[in-house]
Enzyme design. Sequence first.
Site, mmCIF file in Angstrom:
data_model
loop_
_atom_site.group_PDB
_atom_site.id
_atom_site.type_symbol
_atom_site.label_atom_id
_atom_site.label_comp_id
_atom_site.label_asym_id
_atom_site.label_seq_id
_atom_site.Cartn_x
_atom_site.Cartn_y
_atom_site.Cartn_z
ATOM 1 N N GLY A 1 -9.973 15.928 -41.602
ATOM 2 C CA GLY A 1 -10.868 17.032 -41.911
ATOM 3 C C GLY A 1 -12.236 16.671 -41.331
ATOM 4 N N ALA A 2 -12.811 17.596 -40.560
ATOM 5 C CA ALA A 2 -14.008 17.250 -39.778
ATOM 6 C C ALA A 2 -15.143 16.629 -40.605
ATOM 7 C CB ALA A 2 -14.478 18.476 -39.002
ATOM 8 N N ASP B 1 -13.361 22.704 -36.811
ATOM 9 C CA ASP B 1 -13.634 21.379 -36.259
ATOM 10 C C ASP B 1 -14.791 21.393 -35.280
ATOM 11 O OD1 ASP B 1 -11.037 20.677 -37.560
ATOM 12 O OD2 ASP B 1 -11.530 18.789 -36.551
ATOM 13 N N ASN C 1 -10.110 25.331 -34.845
ATOM 14 C CA ASN C 1 -9.619 24.866 -36.149
ATOM 15 C C ASN C 1 -8.126 24.575 -35.993
ATOM 16 O OD1 ASN C 1 -10.200 24.274 -38.959
ATOM 17 N ND2 ASN C 1 -8.874 25.995 -39.455
HETATM 18 O O1 MRU Z 1 -6.069 17.533 -38.149
HETATM 19 P P1 MRU Z 1 -6.882 17.714 -39.385
HETATM 20 O O2 MRU Z 1 -6.073 17.684 -40.638
HETATM 21 O O3 MRU Z 1 -8.063 16.782 -39.442
HETATM 22 O O4 MRU Z 1 -7.453 19.191 -39.250
HETATM 23 C C1 MRU Z 1 -8.335 19.672 -40.221
HETATM 24 C C2 MRU Z 1 -8.747 21.072 -40.007
HETATM 25 O O5 MRU Z 1 -8.345 21.731 -39.093
HETATM 26 C C3 MRU Z 1 -9.787 21.576 -40.941
HETATM 27 O O6 MRU Z 1 -9.639 22.950 -41.143
HETATM 28 C C4 MRU Z 1 -11.189 21.302 -40.366
HETATM 29 O O7 MRU Z 1 -11.321 19.964 -39.998
HETATM 30 C C5 MRU Z 1 -12.230 21.626 -41.356
HETATM 31 S S1 MRU Z 1 -12.135 20.601 -42.779
HETATM 32 C C6 MRU Z 1 -13.341 21.060 -43.862
#
Ligand code: MRU
Length: 348
Positions: free
Chosen positions: A49-50, A238, A248
């Site tokens: 998650g970013a 992201d 995203n």
């Molecule tokens: O691959 P991930 O699980 O890190 O992807 C996460 C996402 O796509 C989230 O929607 C994004 O990072 C926002 S988290 C607040």
Amino acid sequence: MSYDAVAFDREQNELVILDQTLLPGEERLLRLTDIGDICEAICSLRVRGAPAIGAAAAIAMAVAGGAAGDMPPADFRERMFLARDCLASTRPTAFDLFRALGEMADVLDTPGAGTAQLKKMLAGKAEEYIARSVDACRRIGENALTLLRDGDTLLTHCNAGRLAAVRYGTALAPVYVGAERGYRFKVYADETRPLLQGARLTAWELADAGIETVLICDSMASAVMAAGKIDAVVVGADTIAANGETANKIGTSAVAVLARHYGVPFYVCAPSTTVNPDCPDGAAITIEQRAAREITALWYAKPMAPESVTVFNPAFDITPAALITAIITENAVYPNNGGEFFGNSQTV
Ligand code: MRU
């Protein structure tokens, strides 16, 4: 959850994360100090998650600094830049990662600072970054609540909740801030193939918080929208380009297309640190490609595709600006004004 998904134990000089690869079966906290281990944890989505990746990277830099021996400042900087480069190579689409690393690297430029002072400043900066991140997520929730009503049913994709940030999350922040105010939201969670963040993580954390949750396969989003069950879609991001196009989790753009078709508002919730003003549009965003086995074999007792099959596994997709009803940051709600969100403003 009585703890944060990512935390800095300054006393022990450790990055503390909940290992998300083990959820929902096991809650295990990892205490990490080695940069190689931290990079592995980010690459393999133990922390993900970013905003959480950004916070983990800031803490990692502080931890790497704290673990370094006594050495001249020039050598210390060199060592820290190696750590930064290693962290920067982990998740290319998470812009918060680069923001956090940029802020930590700026500390190293402090004129006249000795090594001991730089170490202290890095630790202080990491703590400040975390505090800002928590505050931003809370304010995203408050801003998003101006667009939602008590009792609404939301659909979300992937996990942009407490596990994806230090606390509150982004897309799920209105649900948590709303719950504090006595609001009752119901959430449909897309399971989110191939890594199942919706099933493993969103469903887990919402259940943990006592939020009414319905888990669906990604292919069911159209059916639930067609049945009029969804009042709004909330997703994270992201990277958000200067023109509002948003990267995203893979599948997000498909949800946006459906939302437009069924007349459901589509909200992107993210801290301002996710907006990259130097990235003109979605085409300029680097999309992370991940291993084929995440599609062909992971989660199955035996491989579910021929060994020789060619696999395309982009981790993110781009949602066109035209499909986004509004972008919500900690600073404001930016409505879609004919395909434009931020106008000429330099700060979001
Ligand atoms: O691959 P991930 O699980 O890190 O992807 C996460 C996402 O796509 C989230 O929607 C994004 O990072 C926002 S988290 C607040």
